[in-house]
Design a protein around this motif. Structure first.
Motif, PDB file in Angstrom:
ATOM      1  N   GLY A 170       0.777  -1.231   0.000  1.00 35.42           N
ATOM      2  CA  GLY A 170       0.000   0.000   0.000  1.00 35.42           C
ATOM      3  C   GLY A 170       0.805   1.275   0.000  1.00 35.42           C
ATOM      4  O   GLY A 170       0.227   2.366   0.089  1.00 35.42           O
ATOM      5  N   VAL A 171       2.135   1.219  -0.107  1.00 36.72           N
ATOM      6  CA  VAL A 171       2.913   2.459  -0.147  1.00 36.72           C
ATOM      7  C   VAL A 171       2.805   3.070  -1.547  1.00 36.72           C
ATOM      8  O   VAL A 171       2.533   2.380  -2.529  1.00 36.72           O
ATOM      9  N   GLY A 172       3.041   4.345  -1.648  1.00 35.40           N
ATOM     10  CA  GLY A 172       2.877   5.043  -2.919  1.00 35.40           C
ATOM     11  C   GLY A 172       4.102   4.970  -3.811  1.00 35.40           C
ATOM     12  O   GLY A 172       5.169   4.484  -3.417  1.00 35.40           O
ATOM     13  N   GLU A 173       3.968   5.511  -5.022  1.00 33.85           N
ATOM     14  CA  GLU A 173       5.057   5.507  -5.990  1.00 33.85           C
ATOM     15  C   GLU A 173       6.240   6.337  -5.503  1.00 33.85           C
ATOM     16  O   GLU A 173       7.396   6.012  -5.796  1.00 33.85           O
ATOM     17  N   ALA A 174       5.978   7.412  -4.762  1.00 33.40           N
ATOM     18  CA  ALA A 174       7.079   8.237  -4.253  1.00 33.40           C
ATOM     19  C   ALA A 174       7.975   7.423  -3.324  1.00 33.40           C
ATOM     20  O   ALA A 174       9.208   7.551  -3.345  1.00 33.40           O
ATOM     21  N   THR A 175       7.351   6.586  -2.476  1.00 40.06           N
ATOM     22  CA  THR A 175       8.131   5.726  -1.578  1.00 40.06           C
ATOM     23  C   THR A 175       8.945   4.716  -2.381  1.00 40.06           C
ATOM     24  O   THR A 175      10.143   4.515  -2.128  1.00 40.06           O
ATOM     25  N   LEU A 176       8.323   4.077  -3.361  1.00 42.26           N
ATOM     26  CA  LEU A 176       9.020   3.090  -4.176  1.00 42.26           C
ATOM     27  C   LEU A 176      10.190   3.729  -4.928  1.00 42.26           C
ATOM     28  O   LEU A 176      11.251   3.111  -5.093  1.00 42.26           O
ATOM     29  N   ALA A 177      10.009   4.974  -5.350  1.00 42.48           N
ATOM     30  CA  ALA A 177      11.084   5.678  -6.059  1.00 42.48           C
ATOM     31  C   ALA A 177      12.283   5.895  -5.140  1.00 42.48           C
ATOM     32  O   ALA A 177      13.439   5.777  -5.559  1.00 42.48           O
ATOM     33  N   GLN A 178      12.006   6.210  -3.877  1.00 41.89           N
ATOM     34  CA  GLN A 178      13.115   6.402  -2.937  1.00 41.89           C
ATOM     35  C   GLN A 178      13.789   5.076  -2.598  1.00 41.89           C
ATOM     36  O   GLN A 178      15.000   5.027  -2.386  1.00 41.89           O
ATOM     37  N   TYR A 179      13.027   3.995  -2.554  1.00 46.90           N
ATOM     38  CA  TYR A 179      13.639   2.668  -2.386  1.00 46.90           C
ATOM     39  C   TYR A 179      14.624   2.419  -3.528  1.00 46.90           C
ATOM     40  O   TYR A 179      15.747   1.936  -3.310  1.00 46.90           O
ATOM     41  N   ALA A 181      16.096   4.627  -5.413  1.00 45.88           N
ATOM     42  CA  ALA A 181      17.218   5.566  -5.340  1.00 45.88           C
ATOM     43  C   ALA A 181      18.252   5.095  -4.324  1.00 45.88           C
ATOM     44  O   ALA A 181      19.464   5.161  -4.568  1.00 45.88           O
ATOM     45  N   PHE A 182      17.781   4.613  -3.174  1.00 45.44           N
ATOM     46  CA  PHE A 182      18.728   4.129  -2.166  1.00 45.44           C
ATOM     47  C   PHE A 182      19.448   2.875  -2.662  1.00 45.44           C
ATOM     48  O   PHE A 182      20.659   2.720  -2.447  1.00 45.44           O
ATOM     49  N   ALA A 183      18.726   1.986  -3.325  1.00 46.51           N
ATOM     50  CA  ALA A 183      19.355   0.781  -3.875  1.00 46.51           C
ATOM     51  C   ALA A 183      20.472   1.154  -4.851  1.00 46.51           C
ATOM     52  O   ALA A 183      21.547   0.528  -4.857  1.00 46.51           O
ATOM     53  N   ALA A 184      20.235   2.176  -5.670  1.00 43.25           N
ATOM     54  CA  ALA A 184      21.251   2.612  -6.630  1.00 43.25           C
ATOM     55  C   ALA A 184      22.477   3.179  -5.922  1.00 43.25           C
ATOM     56  O   ALA A 184      23.622   2.948  -6.346  1.00 43.25           O
ATOM     57  N   LEU A 185      22.266   3.910  -4.825  1.00 40.80           N
ATOM     58  CA  LEU A 185      23.385   4.477  -4.077  1.00 40.80           C
ATOM     59  C   LEU A 185      24.217   3.383  -3.409  1.00 40.80           C
ATOM     60  O   LEU A 185      25.446   3.465  -3.364  1.00 40.80           O
ATOM     61  N   VAL A 186      23.547   2.368  -2.885  1.00 41.10           N
ATOM     62  CA  VAL A 186      24.281   1.252  -2.274  1.00 41.10           C
ATOM     63  C   VAL A 186      25.103   0.526  -3.332  1.00 41.10           C
ATOM     64  O   VAL A 186      26.276   0.190  -3.110  1.00 41.10           O
ATOM     65  N   GLU A 187      24.506   0.296  -4.496  1.00 42.30           N
ATOM     66  CA  GLU A 187      25.230  -0.392  -5.568  1.00 42.30           C
ATOM     67  C   GLU A 187      26.416   0.442  -6.048  1.00 42.30           C
ATOM     68  O   GLU A 187      27.490  -0.095  -6.343  1.00 42.30           O
ATOM     69  N   GLN A 188      26.230   1.753  -6.091  1.00 38.89           N
ATOM     70  CA  GLN A 188      27.331   2.633  -6.476  1.00 38.89           C
ATOM     71  C   GLN A 188      28.469   2.548  -5.459  1.00 38.89           C
ATOM     72  O   GLN A 188      29.653   2.498  -5.834  1.00 38.89           O
ATOM     73  N   ALA A 189      28.113   2.511  -4.175  1.00 46.05           N
ATOM     74  CA  ALA A 189      29.125   2.399  -3.129  1.00 46.05           C
ATOM     75  C   ALA A 189      29.878   1.078  -3.237  1.00 46.05           C
ATOM     76  O   ALA A 189      31.098   1.018  -3.042  1.00 46.05           O
ATOM     77  N   ARG A 190      29.175   0.009  -3.597  1.00 45.29           N
ATOM     78  CA  ARG A 190      29.814  -1.303  -3.726  1.00 45.29           C
ATOM     79  C   ARG A 190      30.782  -1.335  -4.901  1.00 45.29           C
ATOM     80  O   ARG A 190      31.788  -2.057  -4.871  1.00 45.29           O
ATOM     81  N   LYS A 191      30.488  -0.576  -5.924  1.00 48.16           N
ATOM     82  CA  LYS A 191      31.366  -0.534  -7.094  1.00 48.16           C
ATOM     83  C   LYS A 191      32.553   0.403  -6.862  1.00 48.16           C
ATOM     84  O   LYS A 191      33.601   0.260  -7.494  1.00 48.16           O
ATOM     85  N   THR A 192      32.378   1.373  -5.959  1.00 53.26           N
ATOM     86  CA  THR A 192      33.439   2.352  -5.715  1.00 53.26           C
ATOM     87  C   THR A 192      34.578   1.754  -4.906  1.00 53.26           C
ATOM     88  O   THR A 192      35.759   1.959  -5.223  1.00 53.26           O
ATOM     89  N   VAL A 193      34.264   1.010  -3.843  1.00 53.11           N
ATOM     90  CA  VAL A 193      35.273   0.412  -2.961  1.00 53.11           C
ATOM     91  C   VAL A 193      34.805  -0.972  -2.541  1.00 53.11           C
ATOM     92  O   VAL A 193      33.620  -1.312  -2.678  1.00 53.11           O
ATOM     93  N   HIS A 194      35.742  -1.744  -2.020  1.00 58.07           N
ATOM     94  CA  HIS A 194      35.409  -3.076  -1.508  1.00 58.07           C
ATOM     95  C   HIS A 194      34.919  -2.946  -0.068  1.00 58.07           C
ATOM     96  O   HIS A 194      35.495  -2.226   0.738  1.00 58.07           O
TER      97      HIS A 194
END
Length: 526
Positions: A170-179, A181-194
């Motif tokens: 039941g959460v809205g699209e804005a919430t899903l968009a932030q999920y 966005a955070f997933a992308a930031l975590v993946e970026q961090a994983r690619k930046t350093v070990h």
């Protein structure tokens, strides 16, 4: 193996109010598991009797938590058997000890171990030694009896259960968009350093140091991640692993939680399977008891270590034996101090600067663990079946806990019956901070804790009070180090030796997980 899913009608469940439940049954129990007066004796006692007994092992280990037990294992593996281990409590294991309520085994602290990755070979070797994993046709396989059975976790959200702990129903699209966005930031961090577990097996780069210098909440603000549901979930994750929320722990810790293990998967995103978990009815005590078993008479419980003093040819240690009420002197060629850093700094004479600095900057989170016995299965709300890990969505006033795990979830019984629910609450972020949390632990009576916990869990289980028979509560005043912002970037370090003294404890990692404590302990004993 799934527990059978029992549903009650909404009308029937609504009649079971907490007040009525308490009137139906008197729930017994008390405080158990930790003898905090022993630890406070070291702080409060002005003078001790002169030593009356002397021992001379080649190696002495002070502290029988995961790190101390790992050091003992490392000594045994290299053929060094002339050692002794001193433990404060009556059972080794530290935060990974277990107990039982009404003859049902349950954890008193840590209750699971994620399948270790390649950066934790010591843990992998231990699991192989204990028969939990073996190589089959060139691939590692884990014993399915010890892997967490399905369903693994669920969240009580908006009056119903949903699968998983991230709020999605039941959460809205804005919430899903932030999920996303955070997933992308975590993946970026994983690619930046070990990112590794233990943390000291990967470099602490300027990128990580910048994260370590600010709170997780401040970093989320910088990224524009302000969604209530996302921040609630991230706050829960930090409280669960670190003992305090996003406003207290560092951004390094917040990212490390995901980047060092399974990443963060937004709903609908393609991803691999979530990592497996090893769990047992008694929690990680299944592991620590097997680590302690080979020690035999080399394990000495009920010991308050008073003094550790390095000398020219060895190390002298005094310890108060709570069983005989005498001080015993130990003289060893080498000593492993596997104690919290604030205790180590107090007892090591002429403590080196790095130990004093570590003790000064380390903040410890108090914890409460409640084991609640129920004699009948609970009626359930709509949604997924009863799971191993069950969490209730809410704010600090209505649902301050970290949910509960079911001690009988791993059972192969075809019909559910009596069980023990192990409830957790971290007190590192209460108003007033950890110091206030410790005061609450010591001052609040058991009956008040009982009523608060019943009130919270009854949000999802209104019949709980009528089916609960006993609640045993374990209090940890200094359960774990909180990875607070650190401008020096010291998160996840290997402590240097101090002459013939080595140090090992999860405090040196800045937070308390099995992999960190075990790897440091093994390193100290190798």
């Amino acid at each position: 193996m799934q527990r059978r899913h029992l549903l009650a009608s909404a009308a029937g469940a609504s009649l079971l109010t907490l007040a009525g439940c308490n009137a139906d049954r008197a729930i017994q129990g008390g405080f158990t598991g930790i003898n905090h007066t022993r630890g406070h004796q070291l702080r409060d006692t002005r003078s001790w009797p002169a030593p009356s007994v002397q021992h001379k092992p080649r190696v002495l280990i002070a502290g029988g938590g995961v790190a101390g037990l790992a050091a003992a294992r490392a000594l045994r593996l290299r053929g060094m058997n002339d050692f002794a281990l001193l433990e404060l409590e009556d059972e080794a294991g530290g935060n990974a000890r277990g107990g039982s309520v009404e003859a049902i085994a349950c954890p008193l602290g840590a209750h699971y171990l994620p399948l270790p990755g390649p950066d934790a070979p010591e843990v992998q070797d231990l699991l192989e030694e204990l028969g939990l994993r073996q190589r089959v046709s060139g691939r590692w396989q884990y014993d399915e009896r010890h892997l967490c059975h399905s369903p693994q976790e669920r969240l009580f959200f908006h009056g119903a259960w949903q699968e998983g702990l991230l709020p999605v129903q039941g959460v809205g699209e804005a919430t899903l968009a932030q999920y996303r966005a955070f997933a992308a930031l975590v993946e970026q961090a994983r690619k930046t350093v070990h990112w590794s577990l233990p943390a000291w097996r990967s470099p602490h780069t300027p990128f990580k140091q910048a994260l370590a210098a600010q709170t997780f909440a401040a970093w989320l603000n910088q990224q524009g991640l302000n969604d209530t549901h996302l921040r609630w979930y991230l706050d829960y994750c930090c409280r669960d692993d670190y003992g305090a929320g996003i406003g207290t722990v560092s951004a390094w810790a917040g990212i490390h939680y995901f980047a060092s293990r399974h990443g963060f998967s937004a709903p609908g995103a393609e991803s691999g399977e979530r990592e497996g978990l090893l769990t047992w009815p008694e929690g990680n005590a299944w592991l620590t008891r097997r680590l302690a078993a080979p020690l035999g008479e080399r394990l000495h419980t009920g010991q308050i270590v008073l003094r550790v003093e390095p000398g020219k040819h060895g190390v002298e240690v005094d310890a108060f034996n709570t069983h005989t009420h005498t001080v015993e002197r130990w003289q060893a060629e080498q000593v492993v101090v596997a104690l919290p850093v604030f205790v180590a700094a107090r007892i090591v004479q002429n403590a080196p600067g790095f130990l004093q600095e570590a003790a000064a900057r380390t903040v410890h989170a108090p914890w409460l663990v409640a084991n609640l016995h129920i004699d009948k299965p609970l009626f359930d709300r709509p949604g997924p079946a009863p799971s191993w890990d069950n969490l209730i969505y809410g704010d600090a006033a209505t649902a301050p806990g970290l949910g509960y795990v079911d001690a009988m979830h791993q059972s192969l019984l075809p019909v559910p019956g009596a069980t023990v629910l192990t409830y957790y609450r971290a007190l590192g972020s209460v108003e007033g901070g950890p110091k206030k949390g410790r005061e609450l632990l010591l001052q609040k009576p058991w009956a008040q804790w009982r009523d608060e916990i019943l009130r919270e869990l009854s949000i999802a289980h209104p019949d709980l009070g009528a089916k609960a028979t006993r609640m045993d509560i374990t209090r940890y005043g200094h359960a774990m180090a909180i990875p607070v912002p650190d401008k020096g970037g010291r998160a996840g370090q290997v402590p240097p030796a101090f002459g013939r003294i080595r140090f090992a404890h999860s405090d040196w990692a800045g937070y308390s997980v099995f992999e960190e404590a075990f790897a440091l302990g093994h390193l100290a004993g190798a």
